[in-house]
Design an enzyme around this catalytic site. Sequence first.
Site, mmCIF file in Angstrom:
data_model
loop_
_atom_site.group_PDB
_atom_site.id
_atom_site.type_symbol
_atom_site.label_atom_id
_atom_site.label_comp_id
_atom_site.label_asym_id
_atom_site.label_seq_id
_atom_site.Cartn_x
_atom_site.Cartn_y
_atom_site.Cartn_z
ATOM 1 N N ASP A 20 0.849 -1.190 0.000
ATOM 2 C CA ASP A 20 0.000 0.000 0.000
ATOM 3 C C ASP A 20 0.885 1.241 0.000
ATOM 4 O O ASP A 20 2.115 1.142 0.018
ATOM 5 C CB ASP A 20 -0.950 -0.002 1.205
ATOM 6 C CG ASP A 20 -2.311 0.624 0.866
ATOM 7 O OD1 ASP A 20 -2.309 1.732 0.289
ATOM 8 O OD2 ASP A 20 -3.356 0.017 1.165
ATOM 9 N N HIS A 38 -12.613 -1.031 -8.713
ATOM 10 C CA HIS A 38 -13.883 -0.302 -8.882
ATOM 11 C C HIS A 38 -13.741 1.181 -8.534
ATOM 12 O O HIS A 38 -14.672 1.955 -8.756
ATOM 13 C CB HIS A 38 -15.014 -0.956 -8.083
ATOM 14 C CG HIS A 38 -14.966 -0.742 -6.601
ATOM 15 N ND1 HIS A 38 -16.072 -0.941 -5.809
ATOM 16 C CD2 HIS A 38 -13.962 -0.362 -5.759
ATOM 17 C CE1 HIS A 38 -15.753 -0.677 -4.542
ATOM 18 N NE2 HIS A 38 -14.487 -0.346 -4.495
#
Length: 344
Positions: A211, A249
């Site tokens: 991340d 998404h």
Amino acid sequence: MAPKEDSLALAEAWNHGFGFIKTSIVKTAVELGIPDILESRGAPVSIPELAAAVDCSADRLYRVMRFLAYHGIFKRTEPPPESTGGGSVYYAQTLVSRRLTRENLGPFVLLQGTMREPSGCVTAETLRMSKRPGLVDDNDSDRLYEDPVFSMKVFRDAMASHARMTTAAVIENYGEGFLGVGSLVDVGGSYGMALSMLVKAFPWLRGICFDLPEVVARASPLKGVEFVAGSMFESIPKADVVMLMFVLHNWSDEECVEILKRCKDAVPKNKGKVIIIDAVIDEDGNGDEFTGARLGLDVTMMANMFEGRERTYVEWAHIINEAGFRRHVVKNIKTLESVIEAYP
């Protein structure tokens, strides 16, 4: 139009006029901890008992519980044999209310209404705009902190509950997908909760949580999980499998293709794969019980992240093929999301 059909149409129109009430009252019930109380008691609870437990008016609570029972959230029951409630109304948990506890999707329900624009609020203005910053613009999460109504704790708790439920479904319904896998990179893995669940379920996995540096800096150590900082638009740590859960998404097709190319570069060409965990919208009429929720999630993404969207099978195929993958397979895991395996 037949009188009955007209009556049903009128009733449906009225229901839409009050549609916001259901979401609001379900959220209130979760805030009060009613699903948890009924679950912990393991037996029907009278309105006076419940009102005392949550410190509110018995009359008002009864009206709320009556509404929620009509919609199947709770159920009205007969008093237990040992009851001394003197004719009080009793309510018990249902399969739905069990999913609304704090250990299930309760925290996700609490997220609703706390965003700058209420989640899923798609206005005429939203539809007319060709470009608009949503809740997060250019992946800048600082805007989340600026809204006095929005709580980052509520947001993180909601995302954690969503990830926890989805990861449990992956473990239960896609366990074979991790057989023979030595290492797994979770791209955008946040603080590693999903990855730690997978490593615990499949202890042969070496987990790498990837991340942004500011996220990794706040992460706490987890057994079996290595944290690596970086950008998924630049390069991704090498592993047998790369996983993207609730990542694509958030992004446009063009950005998804770039992310997927980096993922493809990170896995072995002959035996590697990329696992995408996201919703797949049905448009051929063969949907399942989660179709309505997927469509709701899609318009929520449109309202809060301008480029965000849920994709159909055809739309997924397009970006996966554009990224250069040889083939892909969609697997149902009996929840809102599906697993999409993409092979380089």
